[in-house]
Design a protein around this motif. Structure first.
Motif, PDB file in Angstrom:
ATOM      1  N   PHE B 308       6.776  -2.141   4.225  1.00 23.58           N
ATOM      2  CA  PHE B 308       8.088  -2.179   3.260  1.00 23.58           C
ATOM      3  C   PHE B 308       8.142  -1.990   1.387  1.00 23.58           C
ATOM      4  CE2 PHE B 308       7.562  -6.105   6.119  1.00 23.58           C
ATOM      5  CZ  PHE B 308       8.576  -5.894   6.632  1.00 23.58           C
ATOM      6  N   GLU B 309       7.250  -2.474   1.153  1.00 24.46           N
ATOM      7  CA  GLU B 309       7.079  -1.689   0.152  1.00 24.46           C
ATOM      8  C   GLU B 309       6.453   0.224   0.070  1.00 24.46           C
ATOM      9  OE1 GLU B 309       3.558  -5.296  -2.065  1.00 24.46           O
ATOM     10  OE2 GLU B 309       2.228  -3.623  -0.414  1.00 24.46           O
ATOM     11  N   TRP B 310       6.297   0.991   1.470  1.00 24.62           N
ATOM     12  CA  TRP B 310       5.967   1.846   1.622  1.00 24.62           C
ATOM     13  C   TRP B 310       7.608   2.827   1.437  1.00 24.62           C
ATOM     14  CZ3 TRP B 310       8.316   6.108   3.842  1.00 24.62           C
ATOM     15  CH2 TRP B 310       7.394   7.398   4.182  1.00 24.62           C
ATOM     16  N   GLU B 311       8.084   1.417   2.119  1.00 21.65           N
ATOM     17  CA  GLU B 311       9.689   2.347   2.998  1.00 21.65           C
ATOM     18  C   GLU B 311      10.758   2.197   1.228  1.00 21.65           C
ATOM     19  OE1 GLU B 311      11.545   0.498   5.966  1.00 21.65           O
ATOM     20  OE2 GLU B 311      13.632   1.240   5.395  1.00 21.65           O
ATOM     21  N   HIS B 312      10.135   0.493   0.467  1.00 18.91           N
ATOM     22  CA  HIS B 312      11.144   1.339  -0.969  1.00 18.91           C
ATOM     23  C   HIS B 312      10.421   2.155  -1.547  1.00 18.91           C
ATOM     24  CE1 HIS B 312      13.508  -1.145  -4.494  1.00 18.91           C
ATOM     25  NE2 HIS B 312      12.441  -0.677  -4.697  1.00 18.91           N
ATOM     26  N   ALA B 313       9.364   2.348  -1.696  1.00 14.87           N
ATOM     27  CA  ALA B 313       9.243   3.456  -3.116  1.00 14.87           C
ATOM     28  C   ALA B 313       9.610   4.990  -2.123  1.00 14.87           C
ATOM     29  CB  ALA B 313       7.770   3.489  -2.577  1.00 14.87           C
ATOM     30  N   ALA B 314       9.609   4.764  -0.542  1.00 14.23           N
ATOM     31  CA  ALA B 314      10.029   6.616  -0.515  1.00 14.23           C
ATOM     32  C   ALA B 314      11.819   7.055  -0.588  1.00 14.23           C
ATOM     33  CB  ALA B 314       9.900   6.286   0.597  1.00 14.23           C
ATOM     34  N   ALA B 315      12.229   5.158  -0.808  1.00 11.83           N
ATOM     35  CA  ALA B 315      13.424   5.334  -0.863  1.00 11.83           C
ATOM     36  C   ALA B 315      13.862   6.279  -1.689  1.00 11.83           C
ATOM     37  CB  ALA B 315      14.150   3.630  -1.429  1.00 11.83           C
ATOM     38  N   ARG B 316      14.249   7.025  -2.237  1.00  9.75           N
ATOM     39  CA  ARG B 316      14.498   7.435  -3.259  1.00  9.75           C
ATOM     40  C   ARG B 316      13.758   9.227  -3.239  1.00  9.75           C
ATOM     41  NH1 ARG B 316      15.839   3.172  -5.742  1.00  9.75           N
ATOM     42  NH2 ARG B 316      13.646   3.345  -6.328  1.00  9.75           N
ATOM     43  N   SER B 317      12.985   9.110  -2.458  1.00  7.68           N
ATOM     44  CA  SER B 317      11.783  10.643  -2.374  1.00  7.68           C
ATOM     45  C   SER B 317      12.451  11.622  -0.936  1.00  7.68           C
ATOM     46  CB  SER B 317      10.974  10.585  -2.067  1.00  7.68           C
ATOM     47  OG  SER B 317       9.738  10.959  -1.774  1.00  7.68           O
ATOM     48  N   ASP B 318      12.399  12.827  -0.989  1.00  4.84           N
ATOM     49  CA  ASP B 318      12.817  13.445  -0.283  1.00  4.84           C
ATOM     50  C   ASP B 318      12.296  14.116   0.948  1.00  4.84           C
ATOM     51  OD1 ASP B 318      14.055  15.635   1.176  1.00  4.84           O
ATOM     52  OD2 ASP B 318      14.985  16.824  -0.641  1.00  4.84           O
ATOM     53  N   PRO B 319      12.349  13.606   1.855  1.00  8.04           N
ATOM     54  CA  PRO B 319      11.054  13.888   3.441  1.00  8.04           C
ATOM     55  C   PRO B 319      11.406  15.134   2.670  1.00  8.04           C
ATOM     56  CG  PRO B 319      12.795  12.678   3.800  1.00  8.04           C
ATOM     57  CD  PRO B 319      13.178  12.766   2.652  1.00  8.04           C
ATOM     58  N   ALA B 320      12.041  16.282   2.413  1.00 11.43           N
ATOM     59  CA  ALA B 320      12.117  17.824   2.729  1.00 11.43           C
ATOM     60  C   ALA B 320      11.062  18.946   1.711  1.00 11.43           C
ATOM     61  CB  ALA B 320      13.751  18.640   2.469  1.00 11.43           C
ATOM     62  N   LEU B 321      11.005  17.813   0.477  1.00  9.58           N
ATOM     63  CA  LEU B 321       9.781  18.027   0.241  1.00  9.58           C
ATOM     64  C   LEU B 321       8.245  18.279   0.791  1.00  9.58           C
ATOM     65  CD1 LEU B 321      10.446  16.849  -3.426  1.00  9.58           C
ATOM     66  CD2 LEU B 321      11.012  18.872  -2.169  1.00  9.58           C
ATOM     67  N   PHE B 339       5.853  12.209   2.136  1.00  9.92           N
ATOM     68  CA  PHE B 339       6.415  12.833   3.952  1.00  9.92           C
ATOM     69  C   PHE B 339       5.511  13.896   4.062  1.00  9.92           C
ATOM     70  CE2 PHE B 339      10.372   9.974   2.070  1.00  9.92           C
ATOM     71  CZ  PHE B 339      10.121   9.659   3.282  1.00  9.92           C
ATOM     72  N   GLY B 340       4.480  13.532   4.934  1.00 10.78           N
ATOM     73  CA  GLY B 340       4.069  14.520   4.960  1.00 10.78           C
ATOM     74  C   GLY B 340       2.446  14.421   4.984  1.00 10.78           C
ATOM     75  N   ASP B 341       1.877  15.667   5.377  1.00 12.33           N
ATOM     76  CA  ASP B 341       0.045  15.508   5.034  1.00 12.33           C
ATOM     77  C   ASP B 341      -0.393  15.195   6.504  1.00 12.33           C
ATOM     78  OD1 ASP B 341      -0.205  17.913   2.819  1.00 12.33           O
ATOM     79  OD2 ASP B 341       0.702  16.109   1.958  1.00 12.33           O
ATOM     80  N   VAL B 342      -0.459  14.012   6.034  1.00 12.50           N
ATOM     81  CA  VAL B 342      -0.645  12.731   7.140  1.00 12.50           C
ATOM     82  C   VAL B 342      -0.243  11.159   6.487  1.00 12.50           C
ATOM     83  CG1 VAL B 342      -3.569  13.501   6.387  1.00 12.50           C
ATOM     84  CG2 VAL B 342      -2.477  11.343   4.920  1.00 12.50           C
ATOM     85  N   TRP B 343      -0.250  11.128   7.723  1.00 21.16           N
ATOM     86  CA  TRP B 343       0.387   9.611   7.798  1.00 21.16           C
ATOM     87  C   TRP B 343      -0.190   8.582   7.478  1.00 21.16           C
ATOM     88  CZ3 TRP B 343       5.026   8.823  10.699  1.00 21.16           C
ATOM     89  CH2 TRP B 343       5.655   9.134  11.888  1.00 21.16           C
ATOM     90  N   SER B 344       0.908   7.207   6.476  1.00 27.00           N
ATOM     91  CA  SER B 344      -0.135   6.344   5.819  1.00 27.00           C
ATOM     92  C   SER B 344       0.275   5.250   6.555  1.00 27.00           C
ATOM     93  CB  SER B 344       0.844   5.987   4.730  1.00 27.00           C
ATOM     94  OG  SER B 344       0.831   7.436   3.674  1.00 27.00           O
ATOM     95  N   TRP B 345      -0.962   4.872   7.325  1.00 25.31           N
ATOM     96  CA  TRP B 345      -1.409   3.882   7.422  1.00 25.31           C
ATOM     97  C   TRP B 345      -1.040   1.928   7.008  1.00 25.31           C
ATOM     98  CZ3 TRP B 345      -2.510   2.111  12.547  1.00 25.31           C
ATOM     99  CH2 TRP B 345      -3.666   2.931  12.791  1.00 25.31           C
ATOM    100  N   THR B 346      -0.055   0.960   6.818  1.00 29.81           N
ATOM    101  CA  THR B 346       0.084   0.248   6.166  1.00 29.81           C
ATOM    102  C   THR B 346      -0.741  -0.551   6.187  1.00 29.81           C
ATOM    103  OG1 THR B 346       2.290  -0.135   7.304  1.00 29.81           O
ATOM    104  CG2 THR B 346       2.514   1.139   6.181  1.00 29.81           C
ATOM    105  N   SER B 347      -0.155  -1.875   5.666  1.00 27.72           N
ATOM    106  CA  SER B 347      -1.110  -3.313   5.956  1.00 27.72           C
ATOM    107  C   SER B 347       0.015  -4.397   6.984  1.00 27.72           C
ATOM    108  CB  SER B 347      -1.254  -3.681   5.154  1.00 27.72           C
ATOM    109  OG  SER B 347      -0.121  -4.380   4.146  1.00 27.72           O
ATOM    110  N   ALA B 386       9.699  19.385  10.712  1.00 28.53           N
ATOM    111  CA  ALA B 386      10.349  18.713   9.868  1.00 28.53           C
ATOM    112  C   ALA B 386      11.745  18.027  10.178  1.00 28.53           C
ATOM    113  CB  ALA B 386      10.484  19.894   8.332  1.00 28.53           C
ATOM    114  N   GLY B 387      12.405  17.128   8.867  1.00 27.42           N
ATOM    115  CA  GLY B 387      13.580  17.067   9.660  1.00 27.42           C
ATOM    116  C   GLY B 387      13.257  15.478  11.237  1.00 27.42           C
ATOM    117  N   HIS B 388      11.683  15.672  10.969  1.00 27.70           N
ATOM    118  CA  HIS B 388      11.455  14.282  12.039  1.00 27.70           C
ATOM    119  C   HIS B 388      11.251  12.922  11.140  1.00 27.70           C
ATOM    120  CE1 HIS B 388      11.013  12.690  15.805  1.00 27.70           C
ATOM    121  NE2 HIS B 388       9.618  11.694  15.765  1.00 27.70           N
ATOM    122  N   VAL B 389      11.062  13.219  10.253  1.00 31.48           N
ATOM    123  CA  VAL B 389      10.952  11.654   9.909  1.00 31.48           C
ATOM    124  C   VAL B 389      12.225  11.418   8.725  1.00 31.48           C
ATOM    125  CG1 VAL B 389       8.689  11.255  10.373  1.00 31.48           C
ATOM    126  CG2 VAL B 389       9.099  12.281   8.871  1.00 31.48           C
TER     127      VAL B 389
END
Lengths: 415, 415, 415, 415
Positions: B308-321, B339-347, B386-389
């Motif tokens: 939830f922390e991750w999603e909230h932090a990412a909400a205003r981030s552009d996946p296209a970057l 977004f991209g590079d490596v999937w982020s493990w969450t707790s 790209a465009g998948h997540v």
């Protein structure tokens, strides 16, 4: 070229070509399959048998390796040669590809012809035993190519056939005669291959004496009809018919019939190189474990023969009468020859003949280091190349093995 | 053809072609490999994604199956569809061959085009969600094609590269900036995908509220240099840095570094699509298990974020970057995009969002039945199309998984 | 002696005596049993709980160890304390004997009384948290003594009872009322134990806010009659009712009913401290795995509650109303209290509350390092000592666990 | 009472008392231990040997069972008797307690005395073979009581001793003479126990002829000093010294010395009934696996003897000269007797002598059904009761066994 050289070269080319002929109907994907740790991919067999010539003939003669990494990839079990790729992981080798393995084989063949062609007579005589060993080794792997791909196909839900209907021989099996027990008086008999008797593996010698009590040996292997009778009599549920370890093995595997064998009403359906087919009652039962062979023999009122009893009984029998690979049947046929059709499990644990000494060097690892926890099988099978086996020939597998063309013949003690 | 139909057909063709492009450099033998039960052969992925369209679109539309046995062979885990070939045995399927799978894909494509071309507008709208699901599903398998073949190659003693040197992009990675911790005040935030927000998987909804305490999130993923510091500080031998199960997991596997990572003096050597190479210190660490990610975060004075922390932090981030598959890098690069590079493990353990209900029918087995014993990962990787997540996109794997492009980002609790 | 000291000493003596009372009916052989790696011998529990006082109170106060080797033998999982005897091998410890363990307990008790008696008021206040932790720890092991010996007895072909018929209480269970769903409006609620709320484990804090959607919770746990209905409806053969991992778990174990539960015509027979007995339909089902609890909830049209829903619902409930160990029943009884009878599986993975920090030193290993791959259970059971649990109390076990007194309560999402 | 009856009764009482004397120093907890599936608790041995008399003598004579459930609990492996408690779970039987087993033994003894006392002479002669079998069986279990508890103690971190220092004998071992090789010309020799030669197990017959090549046998077993030399020469890292399966076995177990043997600088420390002690260089090495014995023999320039070579060599040797249990040493001593000290591994797989037939009924399961995957050991050990073994006596264990008092003697082929 001398006649001897010519004969050796011709045999070399013929054995090598036979390997390729076996692989020919298999796709690159088929040749990649490893369906269990004990089986190897076709492609690996093709490369390993070539490596054997490189390692024991070409490298000692000063040739550079075709590819230095192949020594690691295609060494089977020779510790003295160095570390090697783990056997259960052979299926992970998508590289080299089939085509690259074909090229590897051709390069090795070219170098071998060069080596054999360029050796003077004394040098040739020195090379000959290792060439013959390499060819006998390759013939063993020819049988394994068949048993291993058959296992892989038996695991596929598609149950594919190894050869197209058009390429299957028209068989006219002789009707089987009723089983008889051939009596042997026993006494002090001679066992094993004599040193000067032509090519044989080290484990077939030394020739020595063994005392046998009187015994009788069945005139044909245990048959499909006898397996059916065993199953229908509840044999798989009757511990008293089994070795304790055998009953446990069958139970743990959920076995209620031999591998690749099932009863379907009045039909016995088996799986082989031509896919599933109905088996005749009088054809030899195949894919038996030692445990099953032992239990069947007990059920039939006898026991398994020792390897010495078998060899003594076979001493005057002609291997050429057997149903070997060249018959084209590629399955056991009714009949009674001691050679061919199915390997015969014996009750003898695989152990050195008295006075046995492995050869010096890595090639000495060929046989001796496997002499524990295995049982001896004799006689060759319908997958074995003709001319490969002898009365003294010793095959060996752990007792739970079922992917080989293994059957059995009942013996009885007399007197 | 209407613009909408055209767009859907174009997307269909493009996704399907991308799958084939991934398989193109792989030999039939490569496509046959299954290096562990959790991975599947390329060929299987190619067939399974086609089966998905057959099962959920063509068959319900009245088409006969292309091959009735494919339903058994290429069903992954849909119990409602019927029995299926066991996952760990997918590598045994040498038949159908690569070429046959290619033909299968073409036939399915032809029928799909027919179906999409022949549907009137209302019918098309009814088909659209399943087509989109099938394409998103195929994109997931595109990532798996890469991760699975990479695993297989990492097991080969030859350590082959996936692409030829000539086809590798010239990369000019941006230099990484020092890590910073971006603060978030928390509070009552909104999580999950809204029903009307375009295609998303069922597990991304329903949209709902979550209360977050104040937290901070690192401006870039855990780096190779940080992994080196952990190893050199004895991290793999220090139980206090680990979850008990994680320490035991690493010990049982003999782990002293992440998968496909080793220190060689001053160099950190990693294995990827271009074979072995030296990693830069500031590039994101990859192939981390959850256990390693958790221990590294603790070592670095923080913890893993919740999803939830991750999603909230990412909400205003552009996946296209993000650095996705289309960049051609196919490896994580220094930088800091969420977004991209490596999937982020969450707790966060993978669990249903409040009010979650799986879809009716077999397609409802897509996500819900896996909601135990797995952790959520977020953000996509350099293997993801790209465009998948999306910010709400939830990937999930068991904590010991290391063959995915998995990394982590450190979080801290504030106040 | 001050009243506070007196109270602490009295509680110490009472908890310690309760442990011995549980062991009293067990023979030395019984106390030696370890029936699986996850269970421990009674004797080991008795020694380990004493070691806890030595390690965290007596040794830091300068006492020599009673026996230096006990630190190795009776450390459970504290890495900071040093190496320890492997958990699955506890059953191998025939030495020290039961009598020697009794003597060890007495020595520790003598020293603890000395320590508590000799401390001035400020010292006592410093000791108090660790004494309370040690006693809460011992109460946890009291429950484990019961669950572990019950497991061992359930594995014996003799199915022995834990107590003689004469010592069993005469129970007059209240008839159960029909199940009802108690609605909760949700919203922003407070979860966890406040710092100043008396003794609690570190994992119960910090107190924090959680947003809940509206939900309803069943007025009583899943019952024996509901388990029967599930079995009779083919629940164990219906994958759609299960998490994929749960169905596989049940299949791999050959499960067709919960542990220690079987249908015998119209009777449901369960095994407990009094041996086998017929269960009433309206008593709570016990020994459920998480997988079974989850499948049963789905079968009953609901789901498992989150731990936050449970805690919120329990916040105004009085733990004293529950059926705990002191009732003497030692089995779940019909009724509906939120506390006691059976632990309630929740759908929440065991994870830290926001801001959680383990205590410094070895004692900090108490809880935090287990926060992965486990699910939270709430409310205590008929084996739990009265007074041990609270609304904020968090128990945790892996999802396949069935030897605990674990049941479940159905929840539903509203709106 | 007739002298014969008196002698049989006296022997019965003496053997039964010897069992109890072995158990006497063991606490109820000790007697409960099962440290691995192949070992059994002392208590179980005490009960099982009593069950044997019940099953094969008392029940056929019309006595009611002492406790009907004991037939299930204390049957070892007799399928014809019915289902039984699983061997690896014997350690779960805390009930019956030690005291109850003692009572059971007394009841059986009372009934046996009644049976033997009340039988007329012909009836007595009919009972005698089964009584003798039961007593020989009990003597075998006496050895197992020692080997099994020794294994259990070797697994305890406390490494307890089996007997108090005060009860240990003062030993004055004869100094060992240098090893010599005693030559045997071989030829046609007679093997096995004659029918009329007094009590022997069925597997010792029938008497038959075997042809032996000339061989030599070492004058004493492989010694501790020879094991040290093997270790120091890197034997455990040299595959060429081993059977392939043996090297793999040692590697998989992480073996770098025989079980319960470690080098500590110049000392060789072994674990035995008196706990850990320094071994003399010239005492026989013990706890060897077959694999180790085979590798050691190869290292020492020889091989293991066949069981026929051993028996032939021992035919004129007096068993009474051996170091058996009654010496009180309970450990191998320097010296050279063919009997006692340590069992000698032979290279012979356990197989039926020619013409072997198991007895009718359940008692026929005694030996024959184990004749696969085991090797024969000969000669008895320091744990074997004096008088128990003969030249024809065949013990047998799988090749990886190390918890028995197993050593080896080197043989050489001559000529």
């Amino acid at each position: 070229m001398s006649a001897e050289r010519e004969a050796l070269v011709a045999r070399y080319l013929s054995v090598r070509a036979a390997t390729e002929a076996l692989a020919e109907p298999l796709s690159p994907e088929d040749q990649q399959l490893q369906s269990m740790p004990d089986a190897s991919p076709t492609k690996w067999h093709r490369a390993h048998t070539s490596w054997f010539f490189e390692e024991f003939l070409l490298t000692p003669s000063g040739r550079e390796p075709v590819n230095p990494r192949y020594r690691y990839l295609f060494n089977s079990y020779y510790d003295a040669v160095g570390p090697r790729h783990a056997r259960p992981r052979r299926g992970i080798l998508s590289r080299p590809t089939c085509d690259e393995v074909t090229a590897y084989r051709r390069t090795v063949d070219g170098r071998m012809l060069e080596l054999l062609g360029g050796a003077d007579a004394p040098a040739l005589e020195k090379l000959r035993p290792l060439v013959e060993l390499g060819l006998a080794h390759e013939e063993q792997h020819q049988e394994l190519i068949l048993t291993d791909i058959l296992h892989a196909f038996s695991e596929s839900p598609l149950l594919p056939a190894l050869r197209a209907p058009a390429s299957r021989p028209r068989l006219e099996p002789k009707p089987a005669e009723p089983v008889a027990f051939v009596e042997h008086p026993g006494g002090l008999v001679t066992i094993g291959a004599a040193d000067d008797s032509g090519f044989h593996f080290d484990n077939e010698g030394p020739r020595h004496r063994v005392f046998l009590e009187p015994f009788a040996l069945a005139s044909r292997p245990i048959s499909v009809a006898e397996v059916r009778a065993f199953i229908e009599a509840g044999g798989y549920q009757t511990p008293g018919l089994w070795l304790a370890e055998g009953f446990e093995h069958a139970r743990a595997q959920g076995r209620e019939a031999p591998a690749r064998f099932r009863l379907e009403g009045s039909r016995a359906v088996v799986f082989g190189v031509d896919g599933e087919r109905e088996a005749q009652g009088d054809e030899p039962a195949c894919h038996l474990t030692y445990y099953e062979a032992d239990a069947l023999a007990r059920f039939l009122g006898g026991r398994l023969p020792t390897e010495f009893e078998w060899e003594h009984a076979a001493a005057r029998s002609d291997p050429a009468l057997g149903n070997f690979r060249e018959s084209g049947a590629l399955r056991p046929l009714p009949g009674g020859a001691l050679f061919g059709d199915v390997w015969s499990w014996t009750s003898s644990a695989y152990a050195p003949h008295p006075g046995f000494r492995p050869a010096a060097g890595a090639v000495g690892e060929y046989n001796g280091k496997f002499m524990v926890s295995q049982l001896v099988l004799r006689g060759g099978s319908c997958f074995t190349p003709a001319g490969h086996v002898r009365a003294s020939y010793r095959n060996f597998w752990p007792p739970g093995t079922s992917f080989q063309m293994s059957g059995a013949r009942v013996a009885r003690s007399l007197g």
